[in-house]
Design an enzyme around this catalytic site. Structure first.
Site, mmCIF file in Angstrom:
data_model
loop_
_atom_site.group_PDB
_atom_site.id
_atom_site.type_symbol
_atom_site.label_atom_id
_atom_site.label_comp_id
_atom_site.label_asym_id
_atom_site.label_seq_id
_atom_site.Cartn_x
_atom_site.Cartn_y
_atom_site.Cartn_z
ATOM 1 N N GLY A 149 2.972 4.466 8.381
ATOM 2 C CA GLY A 149 4.035 4.059 9.286
ATOM 3 C C GLY A 149 3.940 4.804 10.599
ATOM 4 O O GLY A 149 3.332 5.871 10.689
ATOM 5 N N CYS A 150 4.561 4.244 11.624
ATOM 6 C CA CYS A 150 4.437 4.826 12.958
ATOM 7 C C CYS A 150 5.186 6.148 13.062
ATOM 8 O O CYS A 150 4.612 7.157 13.489
ATOM 9 C CB CYS A 150 4.926 3.838 14.012
ATOM 10 S SG CYS A 150 6.549 3.124 13.686
#
Lengths: 335, 335, 335, 335
Positions: A149-150
């Site tokens: 995930g970012c």
């Protein structure tokens, strides 16, 4: 030359992925899929691709995809991704999954944070978390890589080395993150309507953002004992970029130099993490696969600041970095 | 004290209208309507109104509205507005209509540009166009005022005085306008999704924007003969503001001083039009009811530059200016 | 491998140029110059270059530069560029000049618009205007290429084919352009201070912008007779991108299809001009060397819309395109 | 009617102050000062004031100012403000000081954070900190009011009630703030140059921002014992607004309801603090004097989120609120 299919190709991460792959000498995009009606050319969806990628969106079964492509990038949302990935893998394709479906090791934790049972729970715990800076060795042979995930990318890259080196305590870690709006995807919603976002800065999903258990899991592995972070995501009026400011307690008396040195040592050979002495801004990493990290010691507390382009190191750049490792290309190719 | 109802209160023009009316000593907002389910408090829709307006959205029949309010501001879209205004008028309310429904004098022109027959065609041609700078005398007694469009306001205020004074030719007028995104309303659409609009500037609806016949009509009246403009709307990455650059041919040899003087003379007593010598920017008028206008003569062609806040002088400020004239308040009250 | 020096390397066009050249397999940056004191590392000026380019700024004499580099990109301002280019050429370097110094053919026109005499007037008229779409054949042998201005690129690429094909008249051409703020350079000034530019859109230098004679000159050459445009530059609240909307009169009865077809034919083999049927936005070309162009016919007048990334096709991308042609690399390399 | 002078009238806080005072029925602006040469009309500096305030900038001695005005708003920078305020007070004027000069009680702390000795150290400790929500009673009789800093306002309004109620511990408080760029003032600098700020988010002055001791001091007073916060300021790409996310430890077992209730009770009668249950965004308070506050309890830690318009509640709105209290006007007048 590796034949590539991209699932869910109408979104921003897919667009960014396509742009990167178009300059990759080993990548040939052979299919872009969407449940979109009418199978328009991809350039009708993303005008910036005009004259650059001459493919139409298709609605293909997993077997058809696997028959055409050696590598599948799934840009499908969580739930949708794990509904097709088992079949893709069974049919022999290798997969980089952008969704959260295979990031968590525990089906119970998944169910708790995502609100539904996992469709493929047996595989959880056996899928490599595609952050090469921590798990490079497991990536080349992997049939499936869970692209990080970012937000977790920024928190993990800043804090893992300090946890591994025992420089910070595992309790009481705060992760205060600010993201550009592209991270919310391409589906129009009031929250991301231009006049709502512009000239606005707001916190959202405090205490219940789904990236929380992902950060917990990877930091726990780094620390060797359970870590539970306080995670506050915030939306900033910009397209791209995440800046994460994390707060932790030093484990014993530490100096700022020690913190920076630990980061520099850990990332000495990493092509995409830059340990800097200045305070970095998201723009320094914009349109690149870099993560810039620094650390400060203020009034007895450790502060790390890290930033990335959320669509690149936070999604599509990381995916290509994983692809390069999986398929034997130089890790930095096209990045 | 005038009792006021606002129809279609979930949009941006209604929000701006409410903010202005809250500081108006003669205005009492008694109803805000929407077909929204569940009748939430207005502050649940517009959080900036928290503790400022304690009303719930209601779904009211025109008769109920007219029974409660003396003045109705209709922020409904075109078509929806003319579906209720006849009943509001019949029930004795006076109306300021934000939609385009009563701006055009000709039902045929309306049908041509709006794609459907007008619901109340007999009234067309009898409704005052609510631009006080041109039609102030007709506004006080009017039961219904058609509030001008945002783009037309900028074009008309810049060009009308020059046409009336015979300083420019009626043919070959180009209106090149740039607007902030709030002008597109509050309904989420891909075109107005933050990552689509931000860092983007684009033209849209060239040659077919519905404000074209409105500009034509009012400029034709000013000129005393038919005017047909080339109108190019463009979307700029900002919340508010319209900048219109218009190009026309001088009627005979003219100097820049003559052009500016004609504008200054025409607007000498106007409280909300500022004829300036510098080149104005939208920010000069932001959050105000001003329109700033200037003129240049370049290589034998007249250029006017005019700007407004599209939500104020281009919508809600103009509406309150009309309300003030209709109900006997000082024209500048609350503006 | 071509050895490259970049003069005036602290600005935005130099930064963009460096980023492009870093991925160019034939380019080796050997010097970056500035009159900056203390010769800091380039990454201290441009943090995004950290770990990417390990050079210090230097203050070098033209002879030293020419001794080191085969190709010099001059990102110096006008006046400063022509003060060193003759010596660079004399010393055997080939030069791509980003300034306006060698774009105009006539020293008198230069003096009129730039307010001072040209330092090297004899060379004017003998330097190729580096727009490959019009002057590709002259570029490969050229010792010096005048890289086009950003605004002119958009106007010329949209209008030249129509003028060459005789589809539009040469009189009465209006060029209404809107640019992002990076076009103004990296020197802080009140006009470009964030709170002045953000949420603002304004016209500036109407009738006296120095790109006017450049547009005139190249369009006149295309038309075969004198063209004098009305040019209106406007500043939009975004980093990058120029959108130019141009207005012209059709020469005789023309259809929209004819206009589009003329553009498509002219650019059929061009790698960086995309003739599109939709109305393009600046974001479609952002971070690329593309220029997107379309045309409309509205109420008897031709409208073209064209857009570029002002730092790429409007500056550094075009410069590398010229470099590729000059040094025998594939024209699209690294772009 | 109170006669008002504004010192340092070229900046953004002065501009905002003027806009508020222009709608204040009890305020008459009689002088605006600046060391600017040539005494231009104020509208030449701030075009948005065209036709709204017909004054020229003047360079006046303190005695001249005090002879003309009963109330002086000093928008001068720190150091400059305390150089004139003693003379203004001696001459009988009452002063609202926007600078930090009289906010701190201790000349040693001032010298430590501001790097120079205070010019008027005897007065420190006797000047009221102009946050009416905490110090309302001391404001009406005060000859001099120290208008609070923008960041401190958000931190103090969120945390003071919780400290006073003993709901959070005094140790280990983190204040993570994000501000729009107008807070940096109107002087052009590279850091605030549009292309540097836009699409960028960065931390700055971590551990050494001068608002730190101000937050410490007021929170210590609220807590009744020393508080030292970790303060991280960050710059966000927007004009206006501060969002502050603060982290603290609950003192004993607490519920989210208790936290919210404590805030609601504390602010029950406050006109400008809205305790909300949703997560507020800066836009909710934009162009208003409101501060929106909420609280959450996440994994055993208290999180508060508060936001203001930095130019209004963070500067000029607060100043007028103080002015209203000092001169006997209703506290909310013009706000």
């Amino acid at each position: 030359m590796t034949r590539i299919a991209i699932l869910g190709a109408t979104g921003y991460t897919a667009l960014e992925l396509i742009k990167i792959l178009l300059r990759h000498p080993g990548a040939e995009i052979v299919a872009v899929t969407s449940r979109q009606e009418g199978q328009p050319p991809i350039a009708a969806i993303h005008p910036s691709l005009t004259d650059r990628l001459d493919l139409r969106l298709e609605d293909l079964a997993p077997e058809e995809i696997a028959a055409r492509a050696e590598c599948v990038f799934s840009c499908l949302p969580h739930g949708a991704s794990s509904a097709v990935i088992p079949q893709l893998l069974a049919a022999g394709a290798r997969v980089v999954d952008f969704s959260a479906d295979y990031r968590l090791n525990d089906a119970g934790v998944f169910a708790q944070w995502y609100g539904h049972q996992h469709a493929d729970p047996e595989r959880l715990g056996k899928v490599v978390y595609g952050l090469p800076e921590l798990y490079r060795k497991q990536i080349p042979p992997a049939p499936l890589v869970a692209n990080p995930g970012c937000y977790p990318t920024t928190a993990i890259l800043a804090l893992s080395p300090l946890l591994k080196a025992g420089l910070i305590e595992t309790g009481d870690i705060i992760v205060d993150s600010k993201s550009g709006v592209s991270g919310a995807g391409r589906t129009p919603k009031l929250n991301y309507h231009y006049p709502e976002c512009n000239e606005n800065l707001l916190a959202y999903n405090i205490g219940r953002h789904r990236h929380t258990p992902e950060i917990d899991q990877v930091l726990s592995a780094a620390a060797g004992k359970p870590v539970e972070v306080i995670f506050t995501p915030q939306l900033a009026p910009m397209d791209r970029g995440i800046l994460t400011t994390a707060y932790a307690k030093p484990a014993g008396p530490r100096s700022e130099e020690q913190l920076l040195q630990a980061l520099k040592t850990f990332y000495a050979d990493e092509p995409f993490v830059r340990v800097v002495e200045h305070l970095p801004g998201t723009k320094d990493c914009a349109m690149t696969n870099y993560c810039d990290v620094t650390a400060r010691l203020v009034r007895g507390r450790v502060i790390t600041v890290s930033c990335i382009d959320n669509l690149i190191k936070g999604a599509s750049g990381a995916a290509v970095q994983n692809f390069n490792l999986m398929f034997g290309y130089p890790e930095t190719m096209a990045l």
